[in-house]
Design a protein around this motif. Sequence first.
Motif, mmCIF file in Angstrom:
data_model
loop_
_atom_site.group_PDB
_atom_site.id
_atom_site.type_symbol
_atom_site.label_atom_id
_atom_site.label_comp_id
_atom_site.label_asym_id
_atom_site.label_seq_id
_atom_site.Cartn_x
_atom_site.Cartn_y
_atom_site.Cartn_z
ATOM 1 N N PRO A 308 0.775 -1.177 -0.056
ATOM 2 C CA PRO A 308 0.033 -0.053 -0.087
ATOM 3 C C PRO A 308 0.873 1.190 0.115
ATOM 4 O O PRO A 308 1.848 1.465 0.684
ATOM 5 C CB PRO A 308 -0.791 -0.096 1.386
ATOM 6 C CG PRO A 308 -0.767 -1.683 1.372
ATOM 7 C CD PRO A 308 0.434 -2.253 1.149
ATOM 8 N N GLY A 309 0.524 2.061 -0.692
ATOM 9 C CA GLY A 309 1.115 3.296 -0.926
ATOM 10 C C GLY A 309 1.958 3.544 -2.369
ATOM 11 O O GLY A 309 2.326 4.484 -2.856
ATOM 12 N N GLN A 310 2.478 2.221 -2.825
ATOM 13 C CA GLN A 310 2.943 2.339 -4.117
ATOM 14 C C GLN A 310 2.094 2.138 -5.260
ATOM 15 O O GLN A 310 0.858 1.984 -4.910
ATOM 16 C CB GLN A 310 3.960 0.794 -4.153
ATOM 17 C CG GLN A 310 5.092 0.804 -3.207
ATOM 18 C CD GLN A 310 6.085 -0.134 -3.371
ATOM 19 O OE1 GLN A 310 5.542 -1.036 -3.914
ATOM 20 N NE2 GLN A 310 7.051 -0.190 -2.498
ATOM 21 N N ILE A 311 2.713 2.133 -6.576
ATOM 22 C CA ILE A 311 1.778 2.157 -7.764
ATOM 23 C C ILE A 311 1.831 0.702 -8.309
ATOM 24 O O ILE A 311 2.796 0.360 -8.765
ATOM 25 C CB ILE A 311 2.131 3.126 -8.755
ATOM 26 C CG1 ILE A 311 2.014 4.497 -8.053
ATOM 27 C CG2 ILE A 311 1.239 3.287 -9.830
ATOM 28 C CD1 ILE A 311 0.573 5.143 -7.574
ATOM 29 N N LEU A 312 0.717 0.253 -8.464
ATOM 30 C CA LEU A 312 0.919 -1.186 -8.969
ATOM 31 C C LEU A 312 0.623 -1.135 -10.576
ATOM 32 O O LEU A 312 -0.315 -0.420 -11.066
ATOM 33 C CB LEU A 312 -0.427 -1.869 -8.484
ATOM 34 C CG LEU A 312 -0.496 -3.582 -8.819
ATOM 35 C CD1 LEU A 312 -1.178 -4.362 -7.786
ATOM 36 C CD2 LEU A 312 -1.264 -3.545 -10.269
ATOM 37 N N HIS A 313 1.659 -1.558 -11.266
ATOM 38 C CA HIS A 313 1.736 -1.428 -12.778
ATOM 39 C C HIS A 313 1.215 -2.655 -13.340
ATOM 40 O O HIS A 313 1.639 -3.840 -12.811
ATOM 41 C CB HIS A 313 2.968 -0.967 -13.258
ATOM 42 C CG HIS A 313 3.461 0.155 -12.736
ATOM 43 N ND1 HIS A 313 3.158 1.457 -13.326
ATOM 44 C CD2 HIS A 313 4.532 0.637 -11.716
ATOM 45 C CE1 HIS A 313 4.010 2.258 -12.793
ATOM 46 N NE2 HIS A 313 4.516 1.880 -11.632
ATOM 47 N N PRO A 314 0.128 -2.851 -14.043
ATOM 48 C CA PRO A 314 -0.502 -3.934 -14.884
ATOM 49 C C PRO A 314 0.660 -4.766 -15.361
ATOM 50 O O PRO A 314 1.496 -3.992 -16.146
ATOM 51 C CB PRO A 314 -1.616 -3.669 -15.521
ATOM 52 C CG PRO A 314 -1.406 -2.176 -16.004
ATOM 53 C CD PRO A 314 -0.602 -1.703 -14.488
ATOM 54 N N PRO A 315 0.740 -5.999 -15.371
ATOM 55 C CA PRO A 315 1.849 -6.939 -16.036
ATOM 56 C C PRO A 315 1.463 -6.660 -17.616
ATOM 57 O O PRO A 315 0.545 -6.546 -18.070
ATOM 58 C CB PRO A 315 1.617 -8.326 -15.665
ATOM 59 C CG PRO A 315 -0.016 -8.309 -15.196
ATOM 60 C CD PRO A 315 -0.229 -6.820 -14.689
ATOM 61 N N HIS A 316 2.733 -6.848 -18.328
ATOM 62 C CA HIS A 316 2.536 -6.903 -20.001
ATOM 63 C C HIS A 316 2.028 -8.373 -20.147
ATOM 64 O O HIS A 316 2.473 -9.421 -20.070
ATOM 65 C CB HIS A 316 4.184 -6.863 -20.315
ATOM 66 C CG HIS A 316 4.055 -6.804 -21.945
ATOM 67 N ND1 HIS A 316 3.498 -6.103 -22.608
ATOM 68 C CD2 HIS A 316 4.488 -7.889 -22.628
ATOM 69 C CE1 HIS A 316 3.709 -6.489 -24.108
ATOM 70 N NE2 HIS A 316 4.059 -7.516 -23.921
ATOM 71 N N LEU A 317 0.801 -8.339 -20.906
ATOM 72 C CA LEU A 317 0.242 -9.813 -21.159
ATOM 73 C C LEU A 317 0.126 -9.823 -22.595
ATOM 74 O O LEU A 317 0.153 -8.786 -23.487
ATOM 75 C CB LEU A 317 -1.321 -9.652 -20.616
ATOM 76 C CG LEU A 317 -1.502 -9.511 -19.142
ATOM 77 C CD1 LEU A 317 -2.816 -9.268 -18.903
ATOM 78 C CD2 LEU A 317 -0.659 -10.630 -18.372
#
Length: 552
Positions: A308-317
């Motif tokens: 929490p607090g970080q930015i979750l980047h969606p994986p490369h699919l």
Amino acid sequence: MPSSPSPAEIPSDNGPGSHAPATNKNAWMRGTASKAFFIMMLALLPLALASMASSIWSLRSSAQERYDFLAAAARQDAGRLSTDIQTIRTALRMTSGVLVTDNSSGDICARLQNLFAAMTLPEGINVAIFDRDGKVRCQSTYDAGMMIDAWKKHRPVMDQEMGDIMLSPELNGLLIRSASRDGSFLALALYRHKALQQLTHDYHEQPSQNRHGQSLALLHGGAFLPITPLINSKDNAPVTTIDAPVADTQLILRLQSTNIVTLNSQWIWLLMPLFLWVAAVFLGWLVVRWLLIKPLMALNHEVAAYVPGQILHPPHLSRLASGEIIELGNHFHMMSHSVAAHEEQMQSALDRQTRLTREVHHRVKNNLQIISSLISLHWRAASDPQAADAYLSIQRRVDALAVVQRNHYAGLDEELGLRARPMMNEIASALKMSARVQSGQAIDIAVDCDDITLHQDVAAPIAFMTAELADQVIEHAPEGLFTLSLLRLENDQSRARFALSAPVFRRAEETENASPTELYERVLTGLARQLRTPLGYNAEAGEYHLLVPITG
């Protein structure tokens, strides 16, 4: 603010006591892909079984239809042969009858030969007619002597068993006998092998080749005459044999045919639904894995590592991934932005609240110091000794509370609670100084305290209890030993035993004036009730004790 758990601390869904090796070993069996695999396998199994049953029925139906077709063909060929034999007999009998009545009939043999040529092939049926003297009266180009020799050789058998028909392997044909009504002429016809081959359509064009795995043969008694080449016995294909009797004769027309569909082909045909079933299930599993499972695993890895607090980047699919999963990853990305902004706001509010709390505690500490100073001023200005002692008694309680507040203020940053040992030592030092001022002599105070921490709501009643009983020690027995102890329980690490003991407490019940002792005990009981624990008293040891909760 409590820190968020790291990915290594996030519990897995394998239940308590799960370990990584077991997870890796059984991960495929518990995974969604394996569940989809078994579900599709069970769902498609009825179709596979139905297809196998249909294949078995088709094979049986095809075999039965083929058998019926071959039986019909054998009966048809046997009927044609029976018709030809009957025609040959009739023609031989009529010709013999003509020769009996008219010996000069010169073209009768030619007409007979033309009739037989029209029935089969030129020279397909050879004829020889003999009189009683054995003289040949009519013959074909074929050697009539061989025909008469074969007839003489097998005549006893023909007369007794075979009648007018005989298979002649040496002549490579079917020998048919007839005679005139008076028996003066004997007629023999040899139905040659090349004419017999016309019985089957397979040999109209290429009689030398067995193109369809079929063979025809004639059986008569113990004789056997193959009409077409026999089936190669080296082939492992199943052979169907059909015997068709030739009407009005003892001849048997045997038709043998190899099954074009071999046993291996039948097994392949039978197991093909199973192969298709496995292929369909495997293909479905691949589709589920590539479209759903692998993208979900990649997204799960990113979410598991999220703090929490970080930015979750969606994986490369890949492009094969499901669009819903890609959209879910984008939603997680947007949610992490919102959580990060919310975390920043909460941290800012927490910092502001911490500053306000520190400011409040600082002001309380300063106010207590001011109150203590005011009480000291009044004590110094008091002319009555009892009033001065009362001011000192009040000041000891205020100083005890100030010690608690000061130690709590010092421990705000650690967020672990108030350290008991420094607090107890500081209270003991303040009591010694106050006793020296009041009675002119220092009291002996012993402190036995473990290195533990307390909540402020617990530390304040303890300080008040200590100051309350210190009044009794200073007033009645300043020369005695005043012992303060706060020790952790061995059988319960979340609580500690707080005890105050002095000889004056042991002698309190022996004094005539017990009203001060009752007041002290009433105060101690009220403070113990505030801590939600009973107050214990040991009269022989002169000790008051109770159990208090600790934070560390």
